[in-house]
Enzyme design. Structure first.
Site, PDB file in Angstrom:
ATOM      1  N   ILE A 102       0.839  -1.195   0.000  1.00 34.35           N
ATOM      2  CA  ILE A 102       0.000   0.000   0.000  1.00 34.35           C
ATOM      3  C   ILE A 102       0.879   1.252   0.000  1.00 34.35           C
ATOM      4  O   ILE A 102       1.995   1.231   0.518  1.00 34.35           O
ATOM      5  CB  ILE A 102      -0.966  -0.014   1.212  1.00 34.35           C
ATOM      6  N   CYS A 103       0.363   2.338  -0.567  1.00 32.02           N
ATOM      7  CA  CYS A 103       0.965   3.660  -0.552  1.00 32.02           C
ATOM      8  C   CYS A 103       2.231   3.694  -1.404  1.00 32.02           C
ATOM      9  O   CYS A 103       2.185   3.491  -2.607  1.00 32.02           O
ATOM     10  CB  CYS A 103       1.198   4.106   0.892  1.00 32.02           C
ATOM     11  N   ALA A 104       3.375   3.938  -0.803  1.00 30.39           N
ATOM     12  CA  ALA A 104       4.648   3.972  -1.533  1.00 30.39           C
ATOM     13  C   ALA A 104       5.202   2.571  -1.768  1.00 30.39           C
ATOM     14  O   ALA A 104       6.010   2.358  -2.674  1.00 30.39           O
ATOM     15  CB  ALA A 104       5.663   4.811  -0.759  1.00 30.39           C
ATOM     16  N   TYR A 123       0.421   5.383  -3.987  1.00 27.85           N
ATOM     17  CA  TYR A 123       0.279   6.781  -3.606  1.00 27.85           C
ATOM     18  C   TYR A 123       0.546   7.635  -4.849  1.00 27.85           C
ATOM     19  O   TYR A 123       1.434   7.309  -5.645  1.00 27.85           O
ATOM     20  CB  TYR A 123       1.279   7.103  -2.484  1.00 27.85           C
TER      21      TYR A 123
END
Length: 182
Positions: A102-104, A123
């Site tokens: 998730i995200c980066a 992200y």
């Protein structure tokens, strides 16, 4: 019972990591937090000190059903630079094991070649790092054995998707109701 490991480094995003742990434990999934340091003590991106269940060095991952990476900086950077973890990910992925980030953190998967010719998300400021992927803006993207998600605001849908993959839609819906998420 499904077995999941989530890898934590100093600077991981609190909500992205701990939401997955919380919701999986509510679902009855055996998830363990793993420090990539020699110590179980980790400091999150928002300076909360916590202790993981175990350290990487002392863990046998042969019982894993899924490996998860939370985002946050510099946590993602540290995860991607930790050779024992990247080696584990390559071996696990190569055998068809489920991996999620998730995200980066999907950028770690891109760097390992996992996203080539797959749909993925991350992200917004990391989308250009998803080399070889068809980049989407969906909250959660599942393509085969790879799951990616966008960030803190998508942590609950991300965790619910992982629960559904491991335990089925009915269990994920049960968790949705129990946390009053609609």
């Amino acid at each position: 019972m499904s077995k999941v490991y989530i890898f934590l480094a100093d600077g991981f995003e609190d909500i992205e990591g701990l939401t997955v742990v919380d919701l999986m434990r509510r679902a009855g999934i055996d998830i363990e937090t793993v420090s990539i340091k020699n110590s179980r003590e980790i400091t999150t991106s928002h300076n909360i000190t916590m202790y993981t269940d175990r350290t990487f060095e002392g863990t046998d991952f042969s019982d894993a059903d899924m490996l998860v990476l939370p985002g946050g900086m510099p946590g993602t950077k540290y995860l991607g630079e930790y050779a024992p973890l990247t080696e584990l990910l390559i071996e696990f992925y190569g055998k068809g094991g489920k991996v999620a980030a998730i995200c980066a953190a999907p950028s770690v998967f891109a760097g390992l070649g996992f996203l080539k010719n797959r749909k993925a998300t991350s992200y917004p400021s990391f989308m250009d790092k998803l080399d070889g992927a068809e980049v989407l803006e969906d909250k959660v993207v599942v393509d085969g054995n790879v799951t990616t998600s966008r960030g803190l605001g998508t942590a609950i849908p991300f965790a619910l998707s992982l629960i559904e993959q491991l335990m089925g839609r009915a269990k994920a819906e049960e968790i949705v109701e129990s946390i009053v998420f609609s």
